[in-house]
Design a protein around this motif. Structure first.
Motif, short mmCIF file in Angstrom:
data_model
loop_
_atom_site.label_atom_id
_atom_site.label_comp_id
_atom_site.label_asym_id
_atom_site.label_seq_id
_atom_site.Cartn_x
_atom_site.Cartn_y
_atom_site.Cartn_z
N VAL A 88 -15.56 7.21 -3.40
CA VAL A 88 -17.02 7.10 -3.43
C VAL A 88 -17.54 6.20 -2.31
N THR A 89 -16.99 4.97 -2.21
CA THR A 89 -17.49 4.02 -1.22
C THR A 89 -16.80 4.14 0.13
N GLY A 90 -15.61 4.75 0.14
CA GLY A 90 -14.86 4.87 1.38
C GLY A 90 -14.07 3.62 1.73
N VAL A 91 -14.11 2.59 0.87
CA VAL A 91 -13.36 1.35 1.13
C VAL A 91 -11.86 1.64 1.05
N THR A 92 -11.12 1.18 2.06
CA THR A 92 -9.67 1.36 2.08
C THR A 92 -8.98 0.01 2.01
N THR A 93 -7.80 0.00 1.41
CA THR A 93 -7.01 -1.22 1.33
C THR A 93 -5.56 -0.90 1.64
N CYS A 94 -4.89 -1.89 2.23
CA CYS A 94 -3.44 -1.81 2.41
C CYS A 94 -2.92 -3.17 1.96
N ALA A 95 -2.17 -3.19 0.87
CA ALA A 95 -1.76 -4.43 0.25
C ALA A 95 -0.24 -4.56 0.24
N VAL A 96 0.23 -5.78 0.48
CA VAL A 96 1.64 -6.12 0.37
C VAL A 96 1.80 -6.88 -0.93
N VAL A 97 2.54 -6.30 -1.87
CA VAL A 97 2.59 -6.80 -3.25
C VAL A 97 4.04 -7.01 -3.69
N ALA A 98 4.27 -8.09 -4.41
CA ALA A 98 5.59 -8.33 -5.01
C ALA A 98 5.52 -7.87 -6.46
N SER A 99 5.83 -6.61 -6.72
CA SER A 99 5.78 -6.06 -8.07
C SER A 99 7.13 -6.19 -8.76
N ASP A 100 7.21 -5.76 -10.01
CA ASP A 100 8.47 -5.78 -10.75
C ASP A 100 9.31 -4.56 -10.40
N THR A 101 10.63 -4.68 -10.57
CA THR A 101 11.53 -3.55 -10.34
C THR A 101 12.53 -3.46 -11.49
N ALA A 102 12.87 -2.24 -11.86
CA ALA A 102 13.88 -2.00 -12.89
C ALA A 102 14.35 -0.57 -12.78
N GLY A 103 15.67 -0.38 -12.68
CA GLY A 103 16.22 0.96 -12.60
C GLY A 103 15.74 1.74 -11.40
N GLY A 104 15.44 1.05 -10.30
CA GLY A 104 14.97 1.71 -9.11
C GLY A 104 13.48 2.02 -9.12
#
Length: 212
Positions: free
Chosen positions: A38-54
């Motif tokens: 809708v707004t056209g706003v773009t993001t590119c984020a570097v995030v430390a998320s959780d991992t499990a089983g790949g």
């Protein structure tokens, strides 16, 4: 005989490769991109998320560090809540290595900066607008620094090795300690550890165009 030896060599190589792959820990940081239709706003984020089983995922009630390039607000550095149901973040205590910690305040979130009232101060309208901004700040599901503060935080991260953070309101420094509230790092198989500012972090910054 030669074919048998060759087969044994191939099998040994496969087992060796598999063992090395199992030993290699998953990358801590990943790149997440989004575009608002809708707004056209773009993001590119570097995030430390959780991992499990790949698999990579985030959990409701947990907080995750984020460095983001936002098409509207520019560089943002801070913390976001995870999961399908996003919870308010509030103020954050943030520390790189053994440096003094800093407070990242929800009220300073750049996403709220453009909502300042232009009506005269000390009027009912101004007080109402200020109250609304305070409510929005404390219910926001991300607490981010922008501008010069974000650049300073990123420079510290690039010069450092580890990151610790937690909610500023989770525990008072008096009375019986609430150790669960003082969780400040990443949950790993070996317990809670500081987030490493490793090669995957730097590679993510390059992928988002945050660093060259």
């Amino acid at each position: 005989m030669r074919s048998r030896v060759a087969a044994l060599v191939i099998i040994a190589a496969i087992f060796s490769t598999t063992a090395q792959a199992k030993k290699a820990p998953p990358a801590v940081w990943q790149v997440m991109r989004s575009a608002d239709p809708v707004t056209g706003v773009t993001t590119c984020a570097v995030v430390a998320s959780d991992t499990a089983g790949g698999l990579r995922f985030t959990q409701t009630g947990a907080l995750y560090p984020v460095v983001e390039m936002n098409s509207t607000h520019g560089l943002l550095v801070g913390v976001s809540s995870g999961g399908r149901l996003r919870l308010p973040v509030g103020d954050i205590l943030w520390r790189i290595d053994d440096h003094p910690h800093r407070v990242v305040k929800a009220a300073d979130n750049p996403a709220l900066a453009g909502q300042a009232s232009e009506v005269p101060a000390a009027t009912v309208e101004a007080l109402t607008a200020q109250t609304m901004r305070m409510v929005q700040a404390m219910t926001a599901t991300s607490t981010m620094a922008g501008g010069a503060a974000a650049r300073e935080m990123l420079d510290e991260m690039l010069a450092g090795q580890t990151l610790l953070f937690r909610s500023a309101s989770t525990a008072l420094q008096i009375g019986i300690p609430d150790y669960s509230a003082l969780r400040a790092g990443q949950v790993t198989a070996k317990g809670i550890r500081p987030y490493p500012l490793d090669a995957s972090f730097r590679a993510g910054l390059v992928a988002c165009g945050i660093t060259g």
